[in-house]
Design a protein around this motif. Structure first.
Motif, PDB file in Angstrom:
ATOM      1  N   GLY A 134      -4.312  11.219   2.004  1.00 35.26           N
ATOM      2  CA  GLY A 134      -4.642  12.056   0.874  1.00 35.26           C
ATOM      3  C   GLY A 134      -6.188  11.568   0.440  1.00 35.26           C
ATOM      4  N   ASN A 135      -6.440  11.390  -0.941  1.00 34.09           N
ATOM      5  CA  ASN A 135      -7.708  10.869  -1.281  1.00 34.09           C
ATOM      6  C   ASN A 135      -7.706   9.445  -1.523  1.00 34.09           C
ATOM      7  N   GLN A 136      -6.574   8.666  -1.330  1.00 32.31           N
ATOM      8  CA  GLN A 136      -6.791   7.275  -1.256  1.00 32.31           C
ATOM      9  C   GLN A 136      -6.604   6.750  -0.081  1.00 32.31           C
ATOM     10  N   SER A 137      -7.633   5.480   0.094  1.00 31.24           N
ATOM     11  CA  SER A 137      -7.612   4.653   1.221  1.00 31.24           C
ATOM     12  C   SER A 137      -7.802   3.239   0.964  1.00 31.24           C
ATOM     13  N   VAL A 138      -7.378   2.486   1.864  1.00 30.82           N
ATOM     14  CA  VAL A 138      -7.263   0.968   1.694  1.00 30.82           C
ATOM     15  C   VAL A 138      -7.985   0.505   2.908  1.00 30.82           C
ATOM     16  N   ILE A 139      -8.606  -0.816   3.234  1.00 33.71           N
ATOM     17  CA  ILE A 139      -9.066  -1.350   4.363  1.00 33.71           C
ATOM     18  C   ILE A 139      -8.311  -2.708   4.246  1.00 33.71           C
ATOM     19  N   LEU A 140      -7.483  -2.586   5.429  1.00 38.35           N
ATOM     20  CA  LEU A 140      -6.653  -3.884   5.703  1.00 38.35           C
ATOM     21  C   LEU A 140      -7.395  -4.808   6.736  1.00 38.35           C
ATOM     22  N   LYS A 141      -7.124  -6.201   6.360  1.00 37.69           N
ATOM     23  CA  LYS A 141      -7.306  -7.089   7.626  1.00 37.69           C
ATOM     24  C   LYS A 141      -6.266  -7.811   8.039  1.00 37.69           C
ATOM     25  N   GLY A 143      -2.944  -9.938   8.828  1.00 40.11           N
ATOM     26  CA  GLY A 143      -2.065 -10.420   7.880  1.00 40.11           C
ATOM     27  C   GLY A 143      -1.876  -9.670   6.403  1.00 40.11           C
ATOM     28  N   GLU A 144      -2.627  -8.390   6.457  1.00 44.02           N
ATOM     29  CA  GLU A 144      -2.523  -7.559   5.340  1.00 44.02           C
ATOM     30  C   GLU A 144      -1.520  -6.192   5.473  1.00 44.02           C
ATOM     31  N   ARG A 145      -0.886  -5.918   4.538  1.00 40.05           N
ATOM     32  CA  ARG A 145      -0.049  -4.597   4.624  1.00 40.05           C
ATOM     33  C   ARG A 145      -0.463  -3.635   3.682  1.00 40.05           C
ATOM     34  N   ALA A 146      -0.189  -2.309   4.013  1.00 37.18           N
ATOM     35  CA  ALA A 146      -0.226  -1.147   3.129  1.00 37.18           C
ATOM     36  C   ALA A 146       1.298  -0.492   2.999  1.00 37.18           C
ATOM     37  N   ASP A 147       1.603  -0.296   1.838  1.00 36.92           N
ATOM     38  CA  ASP A 147       3.309   0.445   1.672  1.00 36.92           C
ATOM     39  C   ASP A 147       2.855   1.817   0.956  1.00 36.92           C
ATOM     40  N   LEU A 148       3.250   2.749   1.471  1.00 39.66           N
ATOM     41  CA  LEU A 148       3.264   4.196   0.575  1.00 39.66           C
ATOM     42  C   LEU A 148       4.438   4.184  -0.116  1.00 39.66           C
ATOM     43  N   GLN A 149       4.241   3.922  -1.325  1.00 40.78           N
ATOM     44  CA  GLN A 149       5.280   3.986  -2.309  1.00 40.78           C
ATOM     45  C   GLN A 149       5.226   5.090  -3.343  1.00 40.78           C
ATOM     46  N   ASN A 150       6.167   6.099  -3.512  1.00 41.40           N
ATOM     47  CA  ASN A 150       5.788   7.284  -4.184  1.00 41.40           C
ATOM     48  C   ASN A 150       4.665   7.818  -4.175  1.00 41.40           C
ATOM     49  N   GLY A 151       4.108   8.202  -3.084  1.00 40.06           N
ATOM     50  CA  GLY A 151       2.825   8.987  -2.921  1.00 40.06           C
ATOM     51  C   GLY A 151       1.444   8.061  -3.185  1.00 40.06           C
ATOM     52  N   THR A 152       1.833   6.755  -3.566  1.00 39.97           N
ATOM     53  CA  THR A 152       0.595   5.696  -3.705  1.00 39.97           C
ATOM     54  C   THR A 152       0.505   4.579  -2.522  1.00 39.97           C
ATOM     55  N   LEU A 153      -0.793   4.289  -2.205  1.00 36.90           N
ATOM     56  CA  LEU A 153      -0.866   3.348  -1.189  1.00 36.90           C
ATOM     57  C   LEU A 153      -1.108   1.862  -2.183  1.00 36.90           C
ATOM     58  N   ILE A 154      -0.156   0.941  -1.506  1.00 36.93           N
ATOM     59  CA  ILE A 154      -0.306  -0.246  -2.167  1.00 36.93           C
ATOM     60  C   ILE A 154      -0.534  -1.474  -1.288  1.00 36.93           C
ATOM     61  N   SER A 156      -1.249  -5.333   0.182  1.00 39.71           N
ATOM     62  CA  SER A 156      -0.564  -6.542  -0.320  1.00 39.71           C
ATOM     63  C   SER A 156      -0.660  -7.510   0.968  1.00 39.71           C
ATOM     64  N   ALA A 157      -0.517  -8.622   0.595  1.00 41.23           N
ATOM     65  CA  ALA A 157      -0.491  -9.650   1.940  1.00 41.23           C
ATOM     66  C   ALA A 157       0.908  -9.528   2.502  1.00 41.23           C
ATOM     67  N   ASN A 158       1.191  -9.682   4.064  1.00 40.39           N
ATOM     68  CA  ASN A 158       2.450  -9.447   4.680  1.00 40.39           C
ATOM     69  C   ASN A 158       2.862 -10.719   4.498  1.00 40.39           C
ATOM     70  N   THR A 159       4.209 -10.662   4.049  1.00 42.70           N
ATOM     71  CA  THR A 159       4.983 -12.076   3.777  1.00 42.70           C
ATOM     72  C   THR A 159       6.245 -12.056   4.791  1.00 42.70           C
ATOM     73  N   ASP A 160       6.396 -11.134   5.366  1.00 45.81           N
ATOM     74  CA  ASP A 160       7.530 -10.932   6.346  1.00 45.81           C
ATOM     75  C   ASP A 160       7.198 -11.388   7.767  1.00 45.81           C
ATOM     76  N   VAL A 161       7.750 -12.689   7.958  1.00 44.40           N
ATOM     77  CA  VAL A 161       7.390 -13.420   9.277  1.00 44.40           C
ATOM     78  C   VAL A 161       8.051 -12.809  10.414  1.00 44.40           C
ATOM     79  N   ASN A 162       9.162 -12.339  10.245  1.00 49.64           N
ATOM     80  CA  ASN A 162      10.022 -11.438  11.099  1.00 49.64           C
ATOM     81  C   ASN A 162       9.712 -10.088  11.348  1.00 49.64           C
ATOM     82  N   LEU A 163       8.816  -9.542  11.042  1.00 48.85           N
ATOM     83  CA  LEU A 163       8.297  -8.121  11.085  1.00 48.85           C
ATOM     84  C   LEU A 163       8.612  -7.905  12.517  1.00 48.85           C
TER      85      LEU A 163
END
Length: 173
Positions: A134-141, A143-154, A156-163
């Motif tokens: 929608g009207n939210q956006s984030v730029i990720l580099k 090692g970073e991640r964006a999670d969509l939680q309850n309609g909001t982009l959050i 953070s750093a990706n900490t899941d080494v087995n992703l």
């Protein structure tokens, strides 16, 4: 002599006109039609798809990707569902976008992971992407991640080494 040359000129003109009409019709009706291709991985193994631009999409079981048989010169847009990993060919003249039901991801030259199964997230393996909802956006580099939680982009750093263990077959402890 005038009558013969005028009649001959009229016949040649008529033949040329008919030839142009036939060539025009052939060109219009025999254009390469760009069609959408959908690939779904119904196998247990990972499958990969090479897009017309040379980019590669890896599909986890149950994932699918839809893309045109030929990309226009100025943009490259695909859609997906499920758990996929993308290695995108860099082309500044034709930006790459991936659209799913919740997000639009614009690639700025990269490889990234998208999941839309139980939770929706994007993780950048290399490079940089813009993720929008929608009207939210984030730029990720990298090692970073964006999670969509309850309609909001959050973001953070990706900490899941087995992703990406589903793709690589390697588990880290």
């Amino acid at each position: 002599k005038k009558t013969i040359s005028i009649a001959l000129w009229q016949k040649l003109s008529a033949v040329a006109a008919v030839a142009l009409i036939i060539i025009g019709c052939f060109t219009v009706f025999n254009r390469n039609q760009i069609e959408n291709i959908t690939i779904t991985n119904n196998e247990l193994a990972i499958s990969n798809v090479t897009l017309p631009d040379g980019s590669t999409i890896y599909l986890h079981q149950g994932a699918s990707v839809t893309y045109p048989s030929e990309f226009p010169k100025d943009k490259r847009t695909i859609s997906s569902t499920g758990n996929i990993f993308c290695e995108i060919f860099h082309d500044e003249t034709a930006p790459f976008s991936l659209i799913d039901s919740n997000l639009t991801i614009t690639v700025l030259g990269t490889s990234f992971h998208v999941n839309t199964i139980d939770e929706t997230y994007v993780v950048v393996e290399s490079g940089k992407v813009s993720v929008a909802n929608g009207n939210q956006s984030v730029i990720l580099k990298t090692g970073e991640r964006a999670d969509l939680q309850n309609g909001t982009l959050i973001a953070s750093a990706n900490t899941d080494v087995n992703l990406l263990s589903w793709k690589t077959g390697i588990l880290k402890f």
